[in-house]
Design a protein around this motif. Structure first.
Motif, PDB file in Angstrom:
ATOM      1  N   LEU A 418      69.733  70.981  25.671  1.00 58.26           N
ATOM      2  CA  LEU A 418      69.796  71.363  27.081  1.00 58.26           C
ATOM      3  C   LEU A 418      69.289  70.247  27.984  1.00 58.26           C
ATOM      4  N   PHE A 419      68.197  69.593  27.587  1.00 61.17           N
ATOM      5  CA  PHE A 419      67.655  68.499  28.403  1.00 61.17           C
ATOM      6  C   PHE A 419      68.663  67.356  28.504  1.00 61.17           C
ATOM      7  N   ARG A 420      69.277  67.020  27.398  1.00 63.93           N
ATOM      8  CA  ARG A 420      70.211  65.893  27.369  1.00 63.93           C
ATOM      9  C   ARG A 420      71.468  66.206  28.189  1.00 63.93           C
ATOM     10  N   GLN A 421      71.945  67.430  28.047  1.00 62.32           N
ATOM     11  CA  GLN A 421      73.162  67.805  28.766  1.00 62.32           C
ATOM     12  C   GLN A 421      72.930  67.853  30.276  1.00 62.32           C
ATOM     13  N   LEU A 422      71.851  68.517  30.688  1.00 62.09           N
ATOM     14  CA  LEU A 422      71.642  68.710  32.122  1.00 62.09           C
ATOM     15  C   LEU A 422      71.163  67.443  32.822  1.00 62.09           C
ATOM     16  N   LEU A 423      70.379  66.602  32.152  1.00 68.08           N
ATOM     17  CA  LEU A 423      70.012  65.332  32.783  1.00 68.08           C
ATOM     18  C   LEU A 423      71.221  64.403  32.882  1.00 68.08           C
ATOM     19  N   THR A 424      72.130  64.514  31.917  1.00 68.41           N
ATOM     20  CA  THR A 424      73.384  63.758  32.019  1.00 68.41           C
ATOM     21  C   THR A 424      74.188  64.242  33.219  1.00 68.41           C
ATOM     22  N   GLN A 429      76.125  64.263  38.902  1.00 64.15           N
ATOM     23  CA  GLN A 429      76.241  65.150  40.057  1.00 64.15           C
ATOM     24  C   GLN A 429      74.969  65.988  40.133  1.00 64.15           C
ATOM     25  N   SER A 430      74.662  66.536  41.279  1.00 65.25           N
ATOM     26  CA  SER A 430      73.429  67.313  41.417  1.00 65.25           C
ATOM     27  C   SER A 430      73.516  68.618  40.636  1.00 65.25           C
ATOM     28  N   LEU A 431      72.367  69.123  40.201  1.00 70.69           N
ATOM     29  CA  LEU A 431      72.299  70.379  39.461  1.00 70.69           C
ATOM     30  C   LEU A 431      72.252  71.548  40.431  1.00 70.69           C
ATOM     31  N   ASN A 432      72.823  72.669  39.994  1.00 74.69           N
ATOM     32  CA  ASN A 432      72.714  73.876  40.804  1.00 74.69           C
ATOM     33  C   ASN A 432      71.410  74.600  40.473  1.00 74.69           C
ATOM     34  N   ASP A 433      71.106  75.646  41.214  1.00 72.06           N
ATOM     35  CA  ASP A 433      69.837  76.361  41.039  1.00 72.06           C
ATOM     36  C   ASP A 433      69.721  76.962  39.643  1.00 72.06           C
ATOM     37  N   GLY A 434      70.804  77.456  39.114  1.00 72.37           N
ATOM     38  CA  GLY A 434      70.763  78.050  37.779  1.00 72.37           C
ATOM     39  C   GLY A 434      70.430  77.027  36.709  1.00 72.37           C
ATOM     40  N   GLU A 435      70.998  75.845  36.851  1.00 70.21           N
ATOM     41  CA  GLU A 435      70.735  74.785  35.874  1.00 70.21           C
ATOM     42  C   GLU A 435      69.283  74.306  35.962  1.00 70.21           C
ATOM     43  N   ARG A 436      68.788  74.169  37.183  1.00 71.09           N
ATOM     44  CA  ARG A 436      67.378  73.787  37.342  1.00 71.09           C
ATOM     45  C   ARG A 436      66.460  74.859  36.760  1.00 71.09           C
ATOM     46  N   HIS A 437      66.834  76.107  36.988  1.00 67.81           N
ATOM     47  CA  HIS A 437      66.034  77.210  36.435  1.00 67.81           C
ATOM     48  C   HIS A 437      66.036  77.158  34.906  1.00 67.81           C
ATOM     49  N   SER A 438      67.179  76.826  34.311  1.00 70.76           N
ATOM     50  CA  SER A 438      67.255  76.740  32.847  1.00 70.76           C
ATOM     51  C   SER A 438      66.323  75.658  32.305  1.00 70.76           C
ATOM     52  N   LEU A 439      66.312  74.506  32.983  1.00 70.27           N
ATOM     53  CA  LEU A 439      65.404  73.431  32.567  1.00 70.27           C
ATOM     54  C   LEU A 439      63.947  73.882  32.654  1.00 70.27           C
ATOM     55  N   THR A 440      63.603  74.495  33.788  1.00 72.50           N
ATOM     56  CA  THR A 440      62.215  74.934  33.996  1.00 72.50           C
ATOM     57  C   THR A 440      61.822  75.980  32.972  1.00 72.50           C
ATOM     58  N   ALA A 441      62.710  76.941  32.709  1.00 70.45           N
ATOM     59  CA  ALA A 441      62.408  78.012  31.758  1.00 70.45           C
ATOM     60  C   ALA A 441      62.212  77.454  30.354  1.00 70.45           C
ATOM     61  N   ARG A 455      51.023  70.335  31.270  1.00 74.51           N
ATOM     62  CA  ARG A 455      52.398  70.505  31.771  1.00 74.51           C
ATOM     63  C   ARG A 455      53.339  69.546  31.056  1.00 74.51           C
ATOM     64  N   LEU A 456      54.627  69.888  31.143  1.00 73.38           N
ATOM     65  CA  LEU A 456      55.713  69.047  30.643  1.00 73.38           C
ATOM     66  C   LEU A 456      56.615  68.715  31.814  1.00 73.38           C
ATOM     67  N   VAL A 457      57.129  67.492  31.839  1.00 72.96           N
ATOM     68  CA  VAL A 457      57.878  67.010  33.003  1.00 72.96           C
ATOM     69  C   VAL A 457      59.174  66.339  32.555  1.00 72.96           C
ATOM     70  N   LEU A 458      60.261  66.652  33.256  1.00 76.08           N
ATOM     71  CA  LEU A 458      61.523  65.943  33.089  1.00 76.08           C
ATOM     72  C   LEU A 458      61.833  65.201  34.381  1.00 76.08           C
ATOM     73  N   ALA A 459      62.263  63.968  34.263  1.00 75.23           N
ATOM     74  CA  ALA A 459      62.588  63.160  35.439  1.00 75.23           C
ATOM     75  C   ALA A 459      63.863  62.371  35.184  1.00 75.23           C
ATOM     76  N   ASP A 460      64.508  61.956  36.245  1.00 78.90           N
ATOM     77  CA  ASP A 460      65.699  61.123  36.090  1.00 78.90           C
ATOM     78  C   ASP A 460      65.280  59.668  35.880  1.00 78.90           C
ATOM     79  N   PRO A 538      73.922  62.986  25.289  1.00 85.69           N
ATOM     80  CA  PRO A 538      74.154  63.723  24.037  1.00 85.69           C
ATOM     81  C   PRO A 538      75.179  63.079  23.111  1.00 85.69           C
ATOM     82  N   GLU A 539      76.050  62.227  23.625  1.00 81.44           N
ATOM     83  CA  GLU A 539      77.077  61.610  22.784  1.00 81.44           C
ATOM     84  C   GLU A 539      76.973  60.089  22.728  1.00 81.44           C
ATOM     85  N   VAL A 540      76.309  59.492  23.702  1.00 86.27           N
ATOM     86  CA  VAL A 540      76.166  58.028  23.740  1.00 86.27           C
ATOM     87  C   VAL A 540      74.666  57.712  23.694  1.00 86.27           C
TER      88      VAL A 540
END
Length: 660
Positions: A418-424, A429-441, A455-460, A538-540
């Motif tokens: 999930l982290f690899r897919q959504l950060l990609t 393109q920007s993430l929607n609220d649902g995708e951000r919520h998935s990362l946070t959850a 805490r755990l942190v994800l950043a671009d 996730p693929e490269v």
């Protein structure tokens, strides 16, 4: 004349008789004190070794309970079992199995404590496993049905996993195996899909623990017992073979027990637990042969005689003996002087010579007592310094093992699909609220399982925070000053550029970077370690799409480690005035149980305490702020590959102080 002499000197002779009786009493007390100090030294040594063995093992196993909970939710594993349940195309299913085996191999690379991982569907069919030499197709182990029966969404304080140590068809023919099993369920419907089984390398782990303990005392025999007293693992299989039985008595401080025609001092202890985890009913046992325990081996510490003369304050009995021996000598001197005066007055020259001989005997007795007391003092010194060295070793051993897990965690979590897919996606393109919520959850789920982190942190790739977990309920958000961001306020802020750059430059998913021990907004402006690595496409794999940072909750974690190893008296109370410190080689305090030495401050201590080879132990006397302390010191040596072969260099000096 004889009657006059008898009348004159009778009181003196009686006094000398009383002095003789006093001498016999002090002599007996001195022998008892010597035996007591030698016995106490040995009892402390065997008890500490037994306690270290069981507690360090349980600390390690606590981490496994979090691992099984996390890996059981792995999206790739869930997908495999979904495909098997839906009777997917065999070629497609085989391809997914191969991907899972590769994923399990990646997992084992990070967590080398596992020698097998088995994924079983709800019908008992093995869909994938790690060890290619363990050719299993099906399992009927009762742990599978037990795990399936657990409601993963029931009360928070109930165990969601199964733990057992016995033979299992998950590893046929391999004997007793320590397994952590948890149900794998569909995240959408909560329907059971199968069971994840992590097989812990128990023998390998115990070999390492026993090796560490042997560096302090090769005479010690250490073992782990089950609840019935059966030996599960032993440092000396010739004395305590696996499967042999020992009577368990955890109420007694020690026992004298016969083994193979020899007598041993034996201590058996229960675990203190770790963060509420006690696990299976196991005990730590340590024992030492009586003849070795009472063999006098004094080490020369180069201590000043003035220090030795004051050391009797460590032992109430020794203090009494010293005072009594001084009184005895004073009585003999007084008897001799009084007698010589009387003899000279009555011109009893012969008696004067006798009294001078008594005076000489007094000096000889004083020399004997002084030598005996010095030997007793050396016994106390040997015991004290040896204990402090061992406790300093314990501190670094616990810390290295704990932080080893942190390095593994950051590398593994960076591989979360999930982290690899959504950060990609975020990079494109920007993430929607649902995708951000998935990362946070997902971050929050991990953080709630692994409470050593605040805490755990994800950043671009620019270091802008995309998602962050909140501190678990039991952890406190302690701020150095008002106005620092907390919780979800960190989203959108910038991470420290230098650490982000180091993560982005890592060449593979197996590498990680660690901050210096320094203040960070991620820890309320307080100093801690932040572990980080790159999150990859996730693929490269060569394309980095972000970073993950995990913030070690340094204050309570280090405080717990140091508090657990402080020296204690016969009643298990921490010795008054004693304290422990973790510091780096530059004398900077990382943690301390004393308010006088805050993290980030510098210790005013000799350079020699902070130099030397890794794993080196020593003890000495130091002066700080006008007070003298006995100090035990050990320089960290790493654990498994951590700080040994993974490229990370961060030597820590553990110091344990006792006031003199």
């Amino acid at each position: 004349m004889e009657d006059v002499a008898a009348r004159l000197f009778a009181p003196l002779i009686n006094d000398m008789g009383a002095t003789k009786e006093k001498y016999i009493g002090i002599q007996e007390s001195l022998v008892d004190a010597i035996l007591f100090e030698m016995a106490k030294k040995t009892v402390f040594e065997v008890t500490d070794a037994a306690k270290f063995a069981i507690n360090i093992l349980k600390r390690n196993l606590f981490e496994r309970t979090a691992d099984v909970g996390y890996l059981a939710t792995d999206a790739e594993i869930v997908n495999l079992l979904r495909m098997a349940l839906d009777s997917a195309d065999s070629q497609e299913l085989d391809g997914q199995r191969e991907r899972i085996r590769a994923r399990l191999a990646e997992y084992q690379y990070e967590y080398t404590v596992y020698d097998e991982i088995v994924i079983v569907d709800r019908n008992g069919v093995v869909q994938a496993n790690l060890d290619p030499n363990n050719r299993i197709a099906r399992s009927n182990d009762p742990c599978l049905s037990e795990a399936q029966a657990i409601d993963l969404h029931s009360r928070h304080d109930e165990d969601k996993y199964i733990e057992f140590f016995r033979p299992t068809d998950l590893k046929p023919g391999r004997g007793d195996t320590l397994v952590y099993a948890q149900k794998i369920e569909d995240p959408d419907t909560h329907a059971a899909l199968g069971t994840l089984c992590l097989c812990f390398s128990f023998d390998d782990e115990m070999t390492g623990i026993f090796k560490d303990l042997s560096l302090g005392n090769e005479q010690m025999v250490v073992a782990i017992l089950n609840g019935n007293g059966a030996v599960l693992s032993s440092s000396e299989t010739g004395i305590l073979p696996k499967g042999s039985r020992v009577d368990v008595d955890i109420k007694a401080d020690f026992r004298i027990m016969p083994f193979q025609g020899k007598s041993y001092i034996v201590s058996t202890v229960a675990t203190d637990g770790y963060q509420g985890f006690y696990g299976l009913t196991w005990y730590g046992l340590a024992m030492m042969e009586v003849s070795a325990a009472f063999r006098q081996e004094h080490s020369e510490f180069g201590l000043e005689q003035a220090f030795l003369q004051n050391l009797h304050s460590f032992s109430g009995e020794l203090s009494i003996i010293k005072d009594e021996s001084d009184d005895l000598l004073a009585d003999m001197k007084l008897d001799s002087i009084n007698g010589q005066v009387k003899a000279a007055r009555h011109m009893a020259d012969g008696f004067v010579e006798v009294l001078r001989f008594v005076d000489w005997i007094g000096d000889e007795i004083d020399d004997l007592f002084s030598e005996a007391i010095r030997n007793l003092q050396k016994t106390v010194v040997t015991s004290l310094f040896g204990e402090l060295e061992f406790r300093a070793f314990q501190g670094n051993n616990i810390a290295d093992r704990n932080l080893y897990e942190r390095a593994n965690d950051v590398c593994w979590w960076a591989l979360t699909p999930l982290f690899r897919q959504l950060l990609t996606r975020h990079a494109d393109q920007s993430l929607n609220d649902g995708e951000r919520h998935s990362l946070t959850a997902n971050l929050q789920y991990i953080n709630n399982l692994y409470t050593p982190y605040l805490r755990l942190v994800l950043a671009d790739t620019s270091g802008t925070v995309v998602a962050v977990s909140n501190p678990p309920e039991e952890l406190e958000e302690r701020l150095v000053k008002d106005g620092l961001p907390t919780g979800q306020e960190l989203v959108g802020t910038q991470l420290e550029r230098g650490l982000v750059k180091r993560a982005l430059e890592l060449k593979s998913s197996k590498e990680y970077a660690v901050s210096c021990f320094e203040p960070t907004p991620l820890y309320g402006g307080r100093p801690t370690y932040v572990y980080t690595t790159a999150v990859r496409h996730p693929e490269v794999a060569d394309r980095v799409v972000g970073v993950i940072q995990i913030v070690f909750d340094a204050e309570p974690q280090f405080m717990s480690m140091l508090s657990d190893i402080l020296p204690r008296d016969e009643k298990k109370r921490i010795l008054d005035g004693s304290f422990g410190v973790f510091a780096d080689r530059h004398k900077m305090v990382i943690a301390s149980t004393s308010d006088a030495f805050q993290p980030g401050t510098t210790l005013r201590l000799p350079d020699a305490l902070f130099s030397g080879a890794n794993s080196e132990r020593s003890s000495s006397v130091v002066k700080m702020d006008g007070s003298s302390y006995a100090v035990g010191r050990q320089i960290s040596s790493g654990y498994r590959e951590y700080k040994c072969s993974d490229g990370y260099d961060n030597d820590i000096v553990c110091l344990i102080f006792v006031p003199l």
